[in-house]
Write a protein that holds these residues in place. Structure first.
Motif, PDB file in Angstrom:
ATOM      1  N   ARG A  69       0.869  -1.173   0.000  1.00  0.00           N
ATOM      2  CA  ARG A  69       0.000   0.000   0.000  1.00  0.00           C
ATOM      3  C   ARG A  69       0.909   1.227   0.000  1.00  0.00           C
ATOM      4  O   ARG A  69       2.037   1.178   0.484  1.00  0.00           O
ATOM      5  N   TYR A  70       0.420   2.317  -0.526  1.00  0.00           N
ATOM      6  CA  TYR A  70       1.218   3.540  -0.672  1.00  0.00           C
ATOM      7  C   TYR A  70       0.711   4.594   0.299  1.00  0.00           C
ATOM      8  O   TYR A  70      -0.474   4.638   0.620  1.00  0.00           O
ATOM      9  N   PHE A  71       1.645   5.445   0.768  1.00  0.00           N
ATOM     10  CA  PHE A  71       1.238   6.478   1.714  1.00  0.00           C
ATOM     11  C   PHE A  71       2.034   7.767   1.524  1.00  0.00           C
ATOM     12  O   PHE A  71       3.154   7.768   1.018  1.00  0.00           O
ATOM     13  N   LEU A  72       1.403   8.827   1.956  1.00  0.00           N
ATOM     14  CA  LEU A  72       2.029  10.135   2.112  1.00  0.00           C
ATOM     15  C   LEU A  72       1.531  10.710   3.428  1.00  0.00           C
ATOM     16  O   LEU A  72       0.380  10.477   3.820  1.00  0.00           O
ATOM     17  N   ILE A  73       2.388  11.444   4.111  1.00  0.00           N
ATOM     18  CA  ILE A  73       1.974  12.189   5.285  1.00  0.00           C
ATOM     19  C   ILE A  73       2.203  13.652   4.944  1.00  0.00           C
ATOM     20  O   ILE A  73       3.342  14.066   4.698  1.00  0.00           O
ATOM     21  N   ILE A  74       1.121  14.406   4.899  1.00  0.00           N
ATOM     22  CA  ILE A  74       1.201  15.812   4.530  1.00  0.00           C
ATOM     23  C   ILE A  74       0.547  16.626   5.634  1.00  0.00           C
ATOM     24  O   ILE A  74      -0.634  16.431   5.956  1.00  0.00           O
TER      25      ILE A  74
ATOM     26  N   TYR B 152      -2.334   9.894   4.235  1.00  0.00           N
ATOM     27  CA  TYR B 152      -3.103   9.551   3.040  1.00  0.00           C
ATOM     28  C   TYR B 152      -2.556   8.224   2.528  1.00  0.00           C
ATOM     29  O   TYR B 152      -1.343   8.082   2.361  1.00  0.00           O
ATOM     30  N   THR B 153      -3.447   7.250   2.306  1.00  0.00           N
ATOM     31  CA  THR B 153      -3.006   5.960   1.802  1.00  0.00           C
ATOM     32  C   THR B 153      -3.860   5.559   0.607  1.00  0.00           C
ATOM     33  O   THR B 153      -4.985   6.034   0.442  1.00  0.00           O
ATOM     34  N   SER B 154      -3.298   4.667  -0.198  1.00  0.00           N
ATOM     35  CA  SER B 154      -4.028   4.177  -1.370  1.00  0.00           C
ATOM     36  C   SER B 154      -3.377   2.896  -1.858  1.00  0.00           C
ATOM     37  O   SER B 154      -2.191   2.659  -1.644  1.00  0.00           O
ATOM     38  N   TRP B 155      -4.174   2.076  -2.544  1.00  0.00           N
ATOM     39  CA  TRP B 155      -3.624   0.901  -3.222  1.00  0.00           C
ATOM     40  C   TRP B 155      -2.998   1.330  -4.544  1.00  0.00           C
ATOM     41  O   TRP B 155      -2.278   0.568  -5.164  1.00  0.00           O
TER      42      TRP B 155
ATOM     43  N   PHE C  65      -1.121  14.653  -5.049  1.00  0.00           N
ATOM     44  CA  PHE C  65      -0.328  15.517  -4.179  1.00  0.00           C
ATOM     45  C   PHE C  65       0.989  15.974  -4.806  1.00  0.00           C
ATOM     46  O   PHE C  65       1.743  16.701  -4.176  1.00  0.00           O
ATOM     47  N   ASP C  66       1.289  15.512  -6.018  1.00  0.00           N
ATOM     48  CA  ASP C  66       2.541  15.863  -6.694  1.00  0.00           C
ATOM     49  C   ASP C  66       3.762  15.538  -5.827  1.00  0.00           C
ATOM     50  O   ASP C  66       4.690  16.318  -5.703  1.00  0.00           O
ATOM     51  N   LYS C  67       3.703  14.381  -5.189  1.00  0.00           N
ATOM     52  CA  LYS C  67       4.807  13.870  -4.369  1.00  0.00           C
ATOM     53  C   LYS C  67       4.927  12.378  -4.624  1.00  0.00           C
ATOM     54  O   LYS C  67       3.971  11.738  -5.048  1.00  0.00           O
ATOM     55  N   GLN C  68       6.087  11.817  -4.332  1.00  0.00           N
ATOM     56  CA  GLN C  68       6.306  10.385  -4.518  1.00  0.00           C
ATOM     57  C   GLN C  68       5.943   9.624  -3.241  1.00  0.00           C
ATOM     58  O   GLN C  68       6.589   9.810  -2.202  1.00  0.00           O
ATOM     59  N   PRO C  69       4.913   8.790  -3.300  1.00  0.00           N
ATOM     60  CA  PRO C  69       4.507   8.035  -2.114  1.00  0.00           C
ATOM     61  C   PRO C  69       5.552   7.002  -1.693  1.00  0.00           C
ATOM     62  O   PRO C  69       6.347   6.529  -2.505  1.00  0.00           O
ATOM     63  N   GLN C  70       5.499   6.667  -0.431  1.00  0.00           N
ATOM     64  CA  GLN C  70       6.302   5.579   0.115  1.00  0.00           C
ATOM     65  C   GLN C  70       5.396   4.358   0.256  1.00  0.00           C
ATOM     66  O   GLN C  70       4.187   4.443   0.069  1.00  0.00           O
ATOM     67  N   THR C  71       5.995   3.228   0.590  1.00  0.00           N
ATOM     68  CA  THR C  71       5.226   1.995   0.681  1.00  0.00           C
ATOM     69  C   THR C  71       5.210   1.442   2.101  1.00  0.00           C
ATOM     70  O   THR C  71       6.107   1.713   2.901  1.00  0.00           O
TER      71      THR C  71
END
Length: 186
Positions: free
Chosen positions: A131-136, A141-144, A153-159
């Motif tokens: 699953r992918y996430f960003l903390i802003i 924020y998470t997503s499959w 969000f124009d950012k590279q998510p982490q996993t």
């Protein structure tokens, strides 16, 4: 610390009891040095303020047992120190064991891996799925879907992932202490 020393000792000493290569154990610093020179340091983080000791640190890997006993502050400090100049050879990462609790901040991370029937049980189809996430601005924020988060969000998510397990998955403990199931069941 005693369990780690016992587990790693066969990798550190030869059949004659001599250290292999650069292998060494520092009792005072709680560091195990492997024959290659790679090192593992064992430390504690009992209270949130203990996380402050890691400011400035470079932590290749972070492993925490019983993570539900730790705070979001501790998580954020250690996550922000999960960096290293050795990242080309050793990927950085964090691993936790925990008993999920709906009142713990980590539950928000785990909830997408649970069945939608309100049972609270993990969905076996999702265990171990990335699953992918960003903390802003302190919001998770998470997503499959990686691209969905990246575009939004124009950012590279982490996993991250969640690997559910129960006592029955721990075959060694079940063999060593078969009565432990009854203790938990009671």
């Amino acid at each position: 610390w005693p369990a780690a020393k016992s587990m790693y000792m066969p990798l550190l000493k030869d059949d004659n009891g001599k250290w292999i290569g650069k292998a060494h154990i520092s009792e005072q610093d709680k560091i195990i040095t492997f024959p290659s020179g790679a090192r593992s340091k064992f430390a504690y983080c009992l209270y949130p303020k203990d996380a402050d000791a890691y400011y400035g640190a470079e932590l290749c890997k972070v492993y925490i047992d019983e993570f539900q006993a730790h705070t979001e502050y501790t998580f954020n400090v250690l996550r922000s120190r999960n960096r290293s100049t050795c990242a080309k050879t050793i990927p950085r990462g964090m691993r936790f064991t925990l008993n999920p609790s709906p009142t713990h901040f980590m539950f928000e991370w785990i909830e997408p891996f649970l069945l939608t029937d309100d049972s609270g049980f993990p969905d076996p189809e999702l265990g171990g799925k990335v699953r992918y996430f960003l903390i802003i601005k302190d919001v998770l924020y998470t997503s499959w879907d990686r691209e969905e988060l990246a575009e939004r969000f124009d950012k590279q998510p982490q996993t991250y992932t969640y690997v559910p397990a129960t006592l029955t998955n721990n075959k060694v403990l079940m063999e060593l202490d078969p009565e432990y199931f009854d203790v938990l069941d009671s």
